[in-house]
Write a protein that holds these residues in place. Structure first.
Motif, PDB file in Angstrom:
ATOM      1  N   VAL A 181       0.849  -1.198   0.000  1.00  0.00           N
ATOM      2  CA  VAL A 181       0.000   0.000   0.000  1.00  0.00           C
ATOM      3  C   VAL A 181       0.879   1.241   0.000  1.00  0.00           C
ATOM      4  CG1 VAL A 181      -1.805   1.292   1.197  1.00  0.00           C
ATOM      5  CG2 VAL A 181      -1.789  -1.224   1.298  1.00  0.00           C
ATOM      6  N   GLN A 182       0.695   2.088  -1.023  1.00  0.00           N
ATOM      7  CA  GLN A 182       1.355   3.387  -1.068  1.00  0.00           C
ATOM      8  C   GLN A 182       0.353   4.455  -0.653  1.00  0.00           C
ATOM      9  OE1 GLN A 182       2.279   5.018  -4.957  1.00  0.00           O
ATOM     10  NE2 GLN A 182       4.062   6.122  -4.166  1.00  0.00           N
ATOM     11  N   VAL A 183       0.818   5.426   0.130  1.00  0.00           N
ATOM     12  CA  VAL A 183      -0.048   6.524   0.547  1.00  0.00           C
ATOM     13  C   VAL A 183       0.288   7.764  -0.265  1.00  0.00           C
ATOM     14  CG1 VAL A 183      -0.840   7.961   2.464  1.00  0.00           C
ATOM     15  CG2 VAL A 183      -0.153   5.577   2.893  1.00  0.00           C
ATOM     16  N   LEU A 184      -0.711   8.301  -0.983  1.00  0.00           N
ATOM     17  CA  LEU A 184      -0.543   9.533  -1.753  1.00  0.00           C
ATOM     18  C   LEU A 184      -1.472  10.607  -1.207  1.00  0.00           C
ATOM     19  CD1 LEU A 184      -0.372   8.350  -5.490  1.00  0.00           C
ATOM     20  CD2 LEU A 184       1.522   9.008  -3.985  1.00  0.00           C
ATOM     21  N   GLY A 185      -0.949  11.815  -1.128  1.00  0.00           N
ATOM     22  CA  GLY A 185      -1.781  12.940  -0.724  1.00  0.00           C
ATOM     23  C   GLY A 185      -2.352  13.642  -1.946  1.00  0.00           C
ATOM     24  N   GLU A 186      -3.618  14.017  -1.882  1.00  0.00           N
ATOM     25  CA  GLU A 186      -4.261  14.706  -3.001  1.00  0.00           C
ATOM     26  C   GLU A 186      -4.679  16.098  -2.558  1.00  0.00           C
ATOM     27  OE1 GLU A 186      -6.932  12.920  -6.314  1.00  0.00           O
ATOM     28  OE2 GLU A 186      -8.277  13.530  -4.684  1.00  0.00           O
ATOM     29  N   ARG A 187      -4.207  17.105  -3.316  1.00  0.00           N
ATOM     30  CA  ARG A 187      -4.555  18.493  -3.011  1.00  0.00           C
ATOM     31  C   ARG A 187      -5.904  18.843  -3.626  1.00  0.00           C
ATOM     32  NH1 ARG A 187       0.820  18.636  -4.875  1.00  0.00           N
ATOM     33  NH2 ARG A 187       2.368  18.968  -3.216  1.00  0.00           N
ATOM     34  N   ALA A 188      -6.427  20.007  -3.253  1.00  0.00           N
ATOM     35  CA  ALA A 188      -7.727  20.444  -3.744  1.00  0.00           C
ATOM     36  C   ALA A 188      -7.753  20.593  -5.262  1.00  0.00           C
ATOM     37  CB  ALA A 188      -8.113  21.771  -3.080  1.00  0.00           C
ATOM     38  N   ARG A 192      -1.188  15.374  -6.887  1.00  0.00           N
ATOM     39  CA  ARG A 192      -0.869  14.390  -5.845  1.00  0.00           C
ATOM     40  C   ARG A 192       0.607  14.439  -5.480  1.00  0.00           C
ATOM     41  NH1 ARG A 192      -4.389   8.945  -7.458  1.00  0.00           N
ATOM     42  NH2 ARG A 192      -6.441   9.877  -7.022  1.00  0.00           N
ATOM     43  N   THR A 193       0.889  14.026  -4.259  1.00  0.00           N
ATOM     44  CA  THR A 193       2.256  13.982  -3.762  1.00  0.00           C
ATOM     45  C   THR A 193       2.419  12.783  -2.846  1.00  0.00           C
ATOM     46  OG1 THR A 193       3.970  15.248  -2.585  1.00  0.00           O
ATOM     47  CG2 THR A 193       1.716  15.432  -1.766  1.00  0.00           C
ATOM     48  N   VAL A 194       3.633  12.268  -2.774  1.00  0.00           N
ATOM     49  CA  VAL A 194       3.910  11.149  -1.870  1.00  0.00           C
ATOM     50  C   VAL A 194       3.867  11.648  -0.429  1.00  0.00           C
ATOM     51  CG1 VAL A 194       5.630   9.445  -1.136  1.00  0.00           C
ATOM     52  CG2 VAL A 194       5.297   9.928  -3.567  1.00  0.00           C
ATOM     53  N   SER A 196       5.012  11.217   3.275  1.00  0.00           N
ATOM     54  CA  SER A 196       6.137  10.541   3.922  1.00  0.00           C
ATOM     55  C   SER A 196       5.837  10.260   5.385  1.00  0.00           C
ATOM     56  CB  SER A 196       7.411  11.380   3.778  1.00  0.00           C
ATOM     57  OG  SER A 196       7.186  12.709   4.240  1.00  0.00           O
ATOM     58  N   HIS A 197       6.194  11.178   6.273  1.00  0.00           N
ATOM     59  CA  HIS A 197       6.039  10.914   7.710  1.00  0.00           C
ATOM     60  C   HIS A 197       4.594  10.629   8.093  1.00  0.00           C
ATOM     61  CE1 HIS A 197       6.897  11.024  11.988  1.00  0.00           C
ATOM     62  NE2 HIS A 197       5.938  11.921  12.138  1.00  0.00           N
ATOM     63  N   ALA A 198       3.654  11.403   7.547  1.00  0.00           N
ATOM     64  CA  ALA A 198       2.243  11.225   7.901  1.00  0.00           C
ATOM     65  C   ALA A 198       1.699   9.884   7.434  1.00  0.00           C
ATOM     66  CB  ALA A 198       1.408  12.360   7.323  1.00  0.00           C
ATOM     67  N   SER A 199       2.406   9.223   6.509  1.00  0.00           N
ATOM     68  CA  SER A 199       1.928   7.926   6.035  1.00  0.00           C
ATOM     69  C   SER A 199       1.914   6.902   7.159  1.00  0.00           C
ATOM     70  CB  SER A 199       2.793   7.417   4.881  1.00  0.00           C
ATOM     71  OG  SER A 199       4.076   7.034   5.323  1.00  0.00           O
ATOM     72  N   LYS A 200       2.753   7.100   8.177  1.00  0.00           N
ATOM     73  CA  LYS A 200       2.771   6.159   9.302  1.00  0.00           C
ATOM     74  C   LYS A 200       1.423   6.152  10.017  1.00  0.00           C
ATOM     75  CE  LYS A 200       7.737   6.555  10.178  1.00  0.00           C
ATOM     76  NZ  LYS A 200       8.780   6.918  11.172  1.00  0.00           N
ATOM     77  N   ALA A 201       0.853   7.326  10.217  1.00  0.00           N
ATOM     78  CA  ALA A 201      -0.448   7.402  10.878  1.00  0.00           C
ATOM     79  C   ALA A 201      -1.529   6.760  10.019  1.00  0.00           C
ATOM     80  CB  ALA A 201      -0.802   8.849  11.189  1.00  0.00           C
ATOM     81  N   HIS A 202      -1.486   7.026   8.716  1.00  0.00           N
ATOM     82  CA  HIS A 202      -2.492   6.432   7.822  1.00  0.00           C
ATOM     83  C   HIS A 202      -2.352   4.916   7.783  1.00  0.00           C
ATOM     84  CE1 HIS A 202      -4.013  10.244   6.412  1.00  0.00           C
ATOM     85  NE2 HIS A 202      -2.794  10.656   6.126  1.00  0.00           N
ATOM     86  N   LYS A 203      -1.128   4.420   7.772  1.00  0.00           N
ATOM     87  CA  LYS A 203      -0.929   2.979   7.766  1.00  0.00           C
ATOM     88  C   LYS A 203      -1.327   2.363   9.106  1.00  0.00           C
ATOM     89  CE  LYS A 203       2.426   2.492   4.048  1.00  0.00           C
ATOM     90  NZ  LYS A 203       3.744   1.954   3.630  1.00  0.00           N
ATOM     91  N   GLY A 204      -1.141   3.117  10.185  1.00  0.00           N
ATOM     92  CA  GLY A 204      -1.589   2.624  11.480  1.00  0.00           C
ATOM     93  C   GLY A 204      -3.092   2.474  11.535  1.00  0.00           C
ATOM     94  N   ARG A 205      -3.814   3.454  10.992  1.00  0.00           N
ATOM     95  CA  ARG A 205      -5.282   3.356  10.968  1.00  0.00           C
ATOM     96  C   ARG A 205      -5.734   2.242  10.024  1.00  0.00           C
ATOM     97  NH1 ARG A 205      -4.649   9.037  11.883  1.00  0.00           N
ATOM     98  NH2 ARG A 205      -4.369   9.511   9.673  1.00  0.00           N
ATOM     99  N   GLY A 239      -1.648  -5.312 -10.454  1.00  0.00           N
ATOM    100  CA  GLY A 239      -0.885  -6.298  -9.701  1.00  0.00           C
ATOM    101  C   GLY A 239      -1.354  -6.401  -8.266  1.00  0.00           C
ATOM    102  N   SER A 240      -0.412  -6.457  -7.347  1.00  0.00           N
ATOM    103  CA  SER A 240      -0.754  -6.567  -5.927  1.00  0.00           C
ATOM    104  C   SER A 240      -0.564  -5.242  -5.205  1.00  0.00           C
ATOM    105  CB  SER A 240       0.113  -7.651  -5.265  1.00  0.00           C
ATOM    106  OG  SER A 240       1.493  -7.341  -5.409  1.00  0.00           O
ATOM    107  N   ARG A 241      -0.610  -4.153  -5.959  1.00  0.00           N
ATOM    108  CA  ARG A 241      -0.406  -2.830  -5.371  1.00  0.00           C
ATOM    109  C   ARG A 241      -1.732  -2.107  -5.164  1.00  0.00           C
ATOM    110  NH1 ARG A 241       2.042   0.400  -9.233  1.00  0.00           N
ATOM    111  NH2 ARG A 241       1.283  -1.070 -10.809  1.00  0.00           N
ATOM    112  N   LEU A 242      -1.846  -1.433  -4.025  1.00  0.00           N
ATOM    113  CA  LEU A 242      -2.959  -0.538  -3.758  1.00  0.00           C
ATOM    114  C   LEU A 242      -2.417   0.837  -3.440  1.00  0.00           C
ATOM    115  CD1 LEU A 242      -5.369  -2.675  -1.509  1.00  0.00           C
ATOM    116  CD2 LEU A 242      -5.635  -2.136  -3.945  1.00  0.00           C
ATOM    117  N   THR A 243      -3.219   1.852  -3.752  1.00  0.00           N
ATOM    118  CA  THR A 243      -2.867   3.222  -3.421  1.00  0.00           C
ATOM    119  C   THR A 243      -3.955   3.805  -2.533  1.00  0.00           C
ATOM    120  OG1 THR A 243      -1.721   3.543  -5.538  1.00  0.00           O
ATOM    121  CG2 THR A 243      -2.359   5.523  -4.323  1.00  0.00           C
TER     122      THR A 243
END
Length: 249
Positions: A181-188, A192-194, A196-205, A239-243
């Motif tokens: 799972v890759q975490v991407l941020g989407e602006r208004a 989109r942007t990768v 980084s640090h905040a992805s830990k919280a999203h992956k935790g949830r 493949g086996s990738r999710l975003t």
């Protein structure tokens, strides 16, 4: 379903469990042969503080981490999922789970470890300091040590594996068939942007959702459907990738 989590550098102190018993950890028959000499090396290395700092990438202000390693074999233990702390584990928040949710989490969560290779959520471990990028004096890299032993253990897992490990820990034993799972941020404006640090919280949830759901997805398509029903914006690029797409300023 098995959800593979990265460890954290920070760890809770103390514990109420008996000292480390390598024979009681997950896959002890396969992984103890690597765990035991690594643990002994860490304990021995702690006698030389400057060498420990160099090998572990620590500053003098972090000498408490070396002291933890010195008592690795005698200090109290606690369940692995409660030992690791930090952003991801705060978001996972196992202490707020119901008894039924905690039971499912115990079956579904596993944590990568430079010292133990892999531990299940309820495996009792002490506090320690060793990172995937560390190299102990006179020893091969951790990737060289772990890959032959750990790869067959992961390859033998039945059912869907969701791999949330960070890069250095995934390299200890790659699992190509696992869902990542890759975490991407989407602006208004839609750009989109990768994340980084905040992805830990999203992956935790995300890990909390997967650990506690009553669903049992058996593949990436059904996993995506489960996550979308939970209100997450999840895309399947192939493949086996999710975003996982999350809003950012």
């Amino acid at each position: 379903m098995l959800v593979l989590l990265p460890p954290s550098e920070t760890k809770a102190a103390g514990g109420e469990g008996s000292p480390l018993d390598l024979s009681g950890l997950t896959a002890a028959d396969t992984l103890t042969a690597v765990r035991a000499p690594l643990a002994e090396s860490l304990v021995g290395l702690a006698d030389d503080v400057p060498a420990s700092r160099r090998a572990l990438g620590l500053s003098p202000a972090q000498d408490g981490e070396i002291a933890r390693n010195a008592t690795l074999l005698t200090s109290p233990t606690r369940p692995a999922v409660e030992r690791y702390t930090g952003v991801l584990y705060d978001a996972l928040d196992v202490r707020s789970m119901t008894r039924a949710q905690r039971s499912r989490a115990g079956r579904r969560l596993a944590i990568a470890s430079a010292l133990f290779g892999l531990v299940r959520a309820d495996d009792p471990i002490p506090a320690y300091r060793l990172s995937a990028g560390s190299t102990l004096p006179g020893q091969p890299t951790l990737r060289t040590l772990w890959r032959p032993a750990l790869s067959p253990v992961l390859a033998g897992v039945d059912g869907l594996v969701v791999d949330l490990r960070s890069g250095s820990y995934a390299e200890l034993a790659p699992l190509p068939e696992a869902v990542t799972v890759q975490v991407l941020g989407e602006r208004a404006d839609g750009s989109r942007t990768v994340v980084s640090h905040a992805s830990k919280a999203h992956k935790g949830r995300l890990a909390r959702l997967l650990a506690t759901t009553t669903g049992e997805p058996d593949g990436v398509v059904r996993l995506r459907a489960l996550l979308r029903r939970a209100g997450l914006h999840v895309e399947h690029p192939g493949g086996s990738r999710l975003t996982l797409v999350v809003p950012v300023p």
